[in-house]
Design a protein around this motif. Structure first.
Motif, PDB file in Angstrom:
ATOM      1  N   ILE A  55      43.595  28.117  54.998  1.00  0.00           N
ATOM      2  CA  ILE A  55      43.777  28.972  53.824  1.00  0.00           C
ATOM      3  C   ILE A  55      42.837  30.162  53.936  1.00  0.00           C
ATOM      4  O   ILE A  55      41.681  30.017  54.312  1.00  0.00           O
ATOM      5  CB  ILE A  55      43.473  28.196  52.522  1.00  0.00           C
ATOM      6  CG1 ILE A  55      44.426  27.018  52.376  1.00  0.00           C
ATOM      7  CG2 ILE A  55      43.550  29.112  51.309  1.00  0.00           C
ATOM      8  CD1 ILE A  55      44.094  26.109  51.221  1.00  0.00           C
ATOM      9  N   SER A  56      43.361  31.325  53.589  1.00  0.00           N
ATOM     10  CA  SER A  56      42.543  32.534  53.542  1.00  0.00           C
ATOM     11  C   SER A  56      42.823  33.231  52.215  1.00  0.00           C
ATOM     12  O   SER A  56      43.975  33.361  51.803  1.00  0.00           O
ATOM     13  CB  SER A  56      42.892  33.467  54.708  1.00  0.00           C
ATOM     14  OG  SER A  56      42.108  34.640  54.642  1.00  0.00           O
ATOM     15  N   VAL A  57      41.754  33.664  51.542  1.00  0.00           N
ATOM     16  CA  VAL A  57      41.896  34.331  50.244  1.00  0.00           C
ATOM     17  C   VAL A  57      41.196  35.681  50.308  1.00  0.00           C
ATOM     18  O   VAL A  57      40.045  35.773  50.749  1.00  0.00           O
ATOM     19  CB  VAL A  57      41.266  33.488  49.117  1.00  0.00           C
ATOM     20  CG1 VAL A  57      41.390  34.197  47.774  1.00  0.00           C
ATOM     21  CG2 VAL A  57      41.874  32.106  49.069  1.00  0.00           C
ATOM     22  N   GLU A  58      41.890  36.708  49.869  1.00  0.00           N
ATOM     23  CA  GLU A  58      41.319  38.056  49.780  1.00  0.00           C
ATOM     24  C   GLU A  58      41.823  38.662  48.489  1.00  0.00           C
ATOM     25  O   GLU A  58      43.032  38.909  48.347  1.00  0.00           O
ATOM     26  CB  GLU A  58      41.739  38.904  50.972  1.00  0.00           C
ATOM     27  CG  GLU A  58      41.370  40.353  50.846  1.00  0.00           C
ATOM     28  CD  GLU A  58      40.111  40.725  51.613  1.00  0.00           C
ATOM     29  OE1 GLU A  58      39.544  41.758  51.298  1.00  0.00           O
ATOM     30  OE2 GLU A  58      39.709  39.979  52.514  1.00  0.00           O
ATOM     31  N   GLU A  59      40.935  38.827  47.533  1.00  0.00           N
ATOM     32  CA  GLU A  59      41.277  39.349  46.215  1.00  0.00           C
ATOM     33  C   GLU A  59      42.474  38.605  45.624  1.00  0.00           C
ATOM     34  O   GLU A  59      42.346  37.450  45.277  1.00  0.00           O
ATOM     35  CB  GLU A  59      41.495  40.853  46.275  1.00  0.00           C
ATOM     36  CG  GLU A  59      40.224  41.599  46.636  1.00  0.00           C
ATOM     37  CD  GLU A  59      40.363  43.097  46.588  1.00  0.00           C
ATOM     38  OE1 GLU A  59      41.381  43.605  46.076  1.00  0.00           O
ATOM     39  OE2 GLU A  59      39.436  43.773  47.054  1.00  0.00           O
ATOM     40  N   ASN A  60      43.640  39.223  45.517  1.00  0.00           N
ATOM     41  CA  ASN A  60      44.803  38.600  44.873  1.00  0.00           C
ATOM     42  C   ASN A  60      45.840  38.092  45.860  1.00  0.00           C
ATOM     43  O   ASN A  60      46.975  37.821  45.482  1.00  0.00           O
ATOM     44  CB  ASN A  60      45.452  39.584  43.900  1.00  0.00           C
ATOM     45  CG  ASN A  60      44.553  39.874  42.720  1.00  0.00           C
ATOM     46  OD1 ASN A  60      43.890  38.979  42.212  1.00  0.00           O
ATOM     47  ND2 ASN A  60      44.507  41.111  42.293  1.00  0.00           N
ATOM     48  N   THR A  61      45.473  37.959  47.122  1.00  0.00           N
ATOM     49  CA  THR A  61      46.393  37.494  48.153  1.00  0.00           C
ATOM     50  C   THR A  61      45.871  36.201  48.772  1.00  0.00           C
ATOM     51  O   THR A  61      44.702  36.100  49.114  1.00  0.00           O
ATOM     52  CB  THR A  61      46.559  38.555  49.263  1.00  0.00           C
ATOM     53  OG1 THR A  61      46.971  39.785  48.663  1.00  0.00           O
ATOM     54  CG2 THR A  61      47.582  38.124  50.291  1.00  0.00           C
TER      55      THR A  61
ATOM     56  N   TYR B   3      52.363  31.155  54.888  1.00  0.00           N
ATOM     57  CA  TYR B   3      52.992  31.519  53.622  1.00  0.00           C
ATOM     58  C   TYR B   3      52.068  32.476  52.895  1.00  0.00           C
ATOM     59  O   TYR B   3      50.854  32.280  52.868  1.00  0.00           O
ATOM     60  CB  TYR B   3      53.233  30.277  52.763  1.00  0.00           C
ATOM     61  CG  TYR B   3      54.192  29.304  53.395  1.00  0.00           C
ATOM     62  CD1 TYR B   3      55.539  29.330  53.074  1.00  0.00           C
ATOM     63  CD2 TYR B   3      53.758  28.363  54.334  1.00  0.00           C
ATOM     64  CE1 TYR B   3      56.439  28.439  53.657  1.00  0.00           C
ATOM     65  CE2 TYR B   3      54.641  27.477  54.921  1.00  0.00           C
ATOM     66  CZ  TYR B   3      55.978  27.526  54.581  1.00  0.00           C
ATOM     67  OH  TYR B   3      56.850  26.655  55.154  1.00  0.00           O
ATOM     68  N   VAL B   4      52.634  33.514  52.303  1.00  0.00           N
ATOM     69  CA  VAL B   4      51.864  34.535  51.598  1.00  0.00           C
ATOM     70  C   VAL B   4      52.186  34.434  50.113  1.00  0.00           C
ATOM     71  O   VAL B   4      53.354  34.467  49.721  1.00  0.00           O
ATOM     72  CB  VAL B   4      52.200  35.948  52.119  1.00  0.00           C
ATOM     73  CG1 VAL B   4      51.404  37.001  51.365  1.00  0.00           C
ATOM     74  CG2 VAL B   4      51.948  36.038  53.615  1.00  0.00           C
ATOM     75  N   PHE B   5      51.151  34.313  49.297  1.00  0.00           N
ATOM     76  CA  PHE B   5      51.296  34.271  47.847  1.00  0.00           C
ATOM     77  C   PHE B   5      50.445  35.381  47.253  1.00  0.00           C
ATOM     78  O   PHE B   5      49.296  35.580  47.656  1.00  0.00           O
ATOM     79  CB  PHE B   5      50.830  32.924  47.290  1.00  0.00           C
ATOM     80  CG  PHE B   5      51.666  31.762  47.744  1.00  0.00           C
ATOM     81  CD1 PHE B   5      52.758  31.345  47.009  1.00  0.00           C
ATOM     82  CD2 PHE B   5      51.362  31.097  48.920  1.00  0.00           C
ATOM     83  CE1 PHE B   5      53.536  30.278  47.433  1.00  0.00           C
ATOM     84  CE2 PHE B   5      52.131  30.028  49.355  1.00  0.00           C
ATOM     85  CZ  PHE B   5      53.225  29.627  48.602  1.00  0.00           C
ATOM     86  N   LEU B   6      51.019  36.103  46.291  1.00  0.00           N
ATOM     87  CA  LEU B   6      50.299  37.165  45.585  1.00  0.00           C
ATOM     88  C   LEU B   6      50.033  36.715  44.161  1.00  0.00           C
ATOM     89  O   LEU B   6      50.921  36.187  43.493  1.00  0.00           O
ATOM     90  CB  LEU B   6      51.121  38.453  45.582  1.00  0.00           C
ATOM     91  CG  LEU B   6      51.481  38.991  46.966  1.00  0.00           C
ATOM     92  CD1 LEU B   6      52.394  40.204  46.834  1.00  0.00           C
ATOM     93  CD2 LEU B   6      50.228  39.341  47.745  1.00  0.00           C
ATOM     94  N   ARG B   7      48.825  36.943  43.698  1.00  0.00           N
ATOM     95  CA  ARG B   7      48.448  36.502  42.355  1.00  0.00           C
ATOM     96  C   ARG B   7      48.922  37.508  41.320  1.00  0.00           C
ATOM     97  O   ARG B   7      48.712  38.700  41.449  1.00  0.00           O
ATOM     98  CB  ARG B   7      46.924  36.377  42.261  1.00  0.00           C
ATOM     99  CG  ARG B   7      46.449  35.923  40.913  1.00  0.00           C
ATOM    100  CD  ARG B   7      44.962  35.657  40.953  1.00  0.00           C
ATOM    101  NE  ARG B   7      44.513  35.149  39.691  1.00  0.00           N
ATOM    102  CZ  ARG B   7      43.625  35.743  38.937  1.00  0.00           C
ATOM    103  NH1 ARG B   7      43.059  36.861  39.329  1.00  0.00           N
ATOM    104  NH2 ARG B   7      43.276  35.233  37.784  1.00  0.00           N
ATOM    105  N   ASN B   8      49.556  36.973  40.288  1.00  0.00           N
ATOM    106  CA  ASN B   8      49.967  37.773  39.146  1.00  0.00           C
ATOM    107  C   ASN B   8      48.846  37.640  38.119  1.00  0.00           C
ATOM    108  O   ASN B   8      48.547  36.545  37.667  1.00  0.00           O
ATOM    109  CB  ASN B   8      51.291  37.225  38.597  1.00  0.00           C
ATOM    110  CG  ASN B   8      51.779  37.987  37.398  1.00  0.00           C
ATOM    111  OD1 ASN B   8      51.008  38.368  36.533  1.00  0.00           O
ATOM    112  ND2 ASN B   8      53.066  38.185  37.328  1.00  0.00           N
ATOM    113  N   GLU B   9      48.226  38.725  37.722  1.00  0.00           N
ATOM    114  CA  GLU B   9      47.073  38.679  36.829  1.00  0.00           C
ATOM    115  C   GLU B   9      47.376  38.013  35.494  1.00  0.00           C
ATOM    116  O   GLU B   9      46.502  37.474  34.862  1.00  0.00           O
ATOM    117  CB  GLU B   9      46.552  40.098  36.581  1.00  0.00           C
ATOM    118  CG  GLU B   9      45.947  40.754  37.795  1.00  0.00           C
ATOM    119  CD  GLU B   9      44.635  40.115  38.222  1.00  0.00           C
ATOM    120  OE1 GLU B   9      43.945  39.494  37.389  1.00  0.00           O
ATOM    121  OE2 GLU B   9      44.301  40.234  39.410  1.00  0.00           O
TER     122      GLU B   9
END
Length: 69
Positions: free
Chosen positions: A34-40, A59-65
């Motif tokens: 797992i890698s996390v960078e800000e909202n990704t 798999y790429v997930f983008l965070r919805n604020e």
């Protein structure tokens, strides 16, 4: 994979239901890396298969604020 958010008071709270691979299979090892960078968030599955060939997947997930990941 579970997503948590830390409150201003320093308390960790689960943000949503577990994150799962939409096309995941048994023994794929989703969450192996797992890698996390800000909202990704990038989530690796070392045994992911493409066209019956074991190559691994990411798999790429983008965070919805507003609603979470």
């Amino acid at each position: 994979v579970y997503a948590f958010v830390r409150s201003d008071e320093g308390v960790w709270n689960q943000q949503q239901s577990p994150i799962i691979a939409s096309d995941g299979t048994d023994f794929e090892l989703f969450g192996y890396s797992i890698s996390v960078e800000e909202n990704t968030v990038l989530i690796g599955a070392i045994n992911g298969r493409i066209n019956l060939s074991q190559r691994g997947s990411v798999y790429v997930f983008l965070r919805n604020e507003v609603t979470g990941i």
